[in-house]
Scaffold this motif. Sequence first.
Motif, short mmCIF file in Angstrom:
data_model
loop_
_atom_site.label_atom_id
_atom_site.label_comp_id
_atom_site.label_asym_id
_atom_site.label_seq_id
_atom_site.Cartn_x
_atom_site.Cartn_y
_atom_site.Cartn_z
N HIS A 84 4.80 -12.64 11.29
CA HIS A 84 6.09 -12.55 12.00
C HIS A 84 7.17 -11.87 11.15
O HIS A 84 7.53 -12.37 10.07
N VAL A 85 7.70 -10.78 11.66
CA VAL A 85 8.69 -9.96 10.93
C VAL A 85 9.89 -10.80 10.50
O VAL A 85 10.36 -10.71 9.36
N ASP A 86 10.42 -11.62 11.41
CA ASP A 86 11.63 -12.40 11.06
C ASP A 86 11.35 -13.37 9.92
O ASP A 86 12.19 -13.58 9.04
N GLY A 137 6.42 2.85 10.36
CA GLY A 137 7.88 2.89 10.34
C GLY A 137 8.47 2.96 11.74
O GLY A 137 7.92 2.39 12.67
N SER A 138 9.57 3.67 11.86
CA SER A 138 10.35 3.63 13.10
C SER A 138 10.52 5.03 13.68
O SER A 138 10.75 5.99 12.94
N LEU A 139 10.45 5.14 15.02
CA LEU A 139 10.64 6.43 15.70
C LEU A 139 12.00 6.47 16.37
O LEU A 139 12.55 5.43 16.76
N THR A 150 -0.05 10.07 10.83
CA THR A 150 1.38 9.86 10.56
C THR A 150 1.55 9.19 9.19
O THR A 150 0.86 8.21 8.89
N PRO A 151 2.45 9.72 8.34
CA PRO A 151 2.63 9.09 7.02
C PRO A 151 3.15 7.66 7.14
O PRO A 151 3.93 7.36 8.05
N TYR A 152 2.72 6.82 6.22
CA TYR A 152 3.18 5.43 6.20
C TYR A 152 4.65 5.36 5.77
O TYR A 152 5.04 6.04 4.82
N ALA A 153 5.44 4.53 6.44
CA ALA A 153 6.85 4.34 6.07
C ALA A 153 7.30 2.94 6.49
O ALA A 153 8.21 2.78 7.31
N PRO A 154 6.67 1.89 5.94
CA PRO A 154 6.99 0.53 6.40
C PRO A 154 8.41 0.12 6.03
O PRO A 154 8.90 0.49 4.96
N SER A 156 9.83 -3.36 6.81
CA SER A 156 10.08 -4.80 6.61
C SER A 156 9.09 -5.32 5.57
O SER A 156 8.04 -4.70 5.33
N PRO A 157 9.40 -6.47 4.97
CA PRO A 157 8.40 -7.05 4.05
C PRO A 157 7.05 -7.24 4.74
O PRO A 157 6.00 -7.02 4.13
N TYR A 158 7.07 -7.63 6.03
CA TYR A 158 5.79 -7.77 6.75
C TYR A 158 5.05 -6.44 6.79
O TYR A 158 3.88 -6.37 6.40
N SER A 159 5.72 -5.39 7.28
CA SER A 159 4.99 -4.13 7.46
C SER A 159 4.59 -3.52 6.11
O SER A 159 3.53 -2.90 5.99
N ALA A 160 5.42 -3.77 5.07
CA ALA A 160 5.05 -3.27 3.74
C ALA A 160 3.80 -3.98 3.23
O ALA A 160 2.92 -3.36 2.61
N SER A 161 3.71 -5.29 3.51
CA SER A 161 2.52 -6.03 3.04
C SER A 161 1.28 -5.58 3.81
O SER A 161 0.19 -5.50 3.25
N LYS A 162 1.44 -5.28 5.10
CA LYS A 162 0.29 -4.79 5.87
C LYS A 162 -0.10 -3.38 5.41
O LYS A 162 -1.28 -3.04 5.35
N ALA A 163 0.91 -2.56 5.10
CA ALA A 163 0.62 -1.21 4.61
C ALA A 163 -0.17 -1.29 3.30
O ALA A 163 -1.15 -0.57 3.09
N ALA A 164 0.25 -2.22 2.42
CA ALA A 164 -0.47 -2.38 1.15
C ALA A 164 -1.91 -2.78 1.41
O ALA A 164 -2.84 -2.26 0.76
N SER A 165 -2.11 -3.68 2.38
CA SER A 165 -3.49 -4.12 2.66
C SER A 165 -4.30 -2.96 3.24
O SER A 165 -5.47 -2.78 2.89
#
Length: 359
Positions: A84-86, A137-139, A150-154, A156-165
């Motif tokens: 959950h992003v929040d 990221g965001s469009l 599409t290049p990664y651009a997370p 939020s902490p959530y999306s950054a952690s998923k990008a790392a995984s």
Amino acid sequence: MILVTGGAGFIGANFVLDWMASSDESIVNLDKLTYAGNLGNLASVRDDARHTFVKGDICDGTLVASLLDRYRPRAIVHFAAESHVDRSIHAPGDFITTNVNGTFSLLEAARAYVSRLPAGEQPAFRFLHVSTDEVYGSLNAGDPPFMESTPYAPNSPYSASKAASDHLVRAYHHTYGLATLTGNCSNNYGPCQFPEKLIPLVIANALAGKTLPIYGDGSNVRDWLYVGDHCAALRRVLEAGRPGETYNIGGCNEKTNLEVVHALCDVLDSLAPAAASYRQLIGFVQDRPGHDRRYAIDAGKIERELGWRPAESFETGIRKTVRWYLDHPDWVKDIQSGAYLQWVERNYGDRPSLPGRRA
Ligand code: NAD
Ligand code: DAU
């Protein structure tokens, strides 16, 4: 036999139930049962010998290795995550622990397990990683939808952690030859979704006569996919996806948040009419920090290569979903425990409302 992680959560449980209904193959289901894990989601398979539930943490490498050696699965389907992003904005540490370290731990266990398999069995093994479109990221309005390139651009902490995984999964294929597959999916909705996410939160609040909180002006856009369609896509990727590849999965259903909430209110008005329309309960509140503007998915690759398309339209999926929540008031009541109330207080308690805005 396959090993599923996070199979007591929203998508994982739907996947387990769909799998049991459409396959004879057994499942070992490893889940830590965090606030988001719920054995009630799996009640219908409790007495089915093909389903083995194990309460445990994906970060526990010894446990994972022992499960792999004992059950000898032909695949791992990895759902377990903080999702959950929040919550990632309030407390990012758990997201790094489970999503990054946990995925790393699982990859290490999988790599060691495959090396212990007889040579003839090694090529069939698959590691299917369940990920998100938020890694891109965001469009802005008018931008082309996310493609696998599409290049990664997370953001939020959530999306950054998923990008790392996702990057770890990619590296384990590239470096060690582990037969990985990744699905990057858009927003899911459907039965058993924890009522912290927009759609189940709005249904639960509406039925309780509470405010339907819309962040900002409600014009942020998400692409919505019925959870059963996501599960079908994952089964197809597991069956025929090319090792090392990633597949974008989406519903081709871009909606603003306000459109989603209006649609929910209209379905509720027809299925559970109250004295006044549920739209009266809409309230605008302070925006989510760093709120991504728009997500949109180009799902052309999975359609071309694997023949997958969503079966459900937004209208049919939303109606089914509202019906499910109306038919399962006890499920909702059980979830709304002390821990849930604490979360609601933390996220919404002192969030200013934006009174100038109109629904
Ligand atoms: P969820 O939060 O409903 O469920 C997560 C499950 O993982 C829970 O059962 C929880 O107990 C378990 N879990 C958490 N930490 C664990 C750990 N350390 N060890 C073992 N189990 C653990 O999540 P969801 O919405 O079902 O999402 C599942 C996956 O799909 C996640 O990886 C998420 O990033 C991804 N995803 C979700 C969506 C969506 O719209 N919900 C969209 C795209 C991708
Ligand atoms: O895109 C896929 C992602 O979708 C998944 O990877 C995540 O696990 C999943 O939680 C979801 O993330 P979102 O942040 O998009 O979902 P959420 O339901 O939290 O919010 C959807 C939209 O609604 C978003 O623009 C924020 C807004 N919103 C959300 C809540 C909880 C509100 O306006 N009010 C709210 O109270």
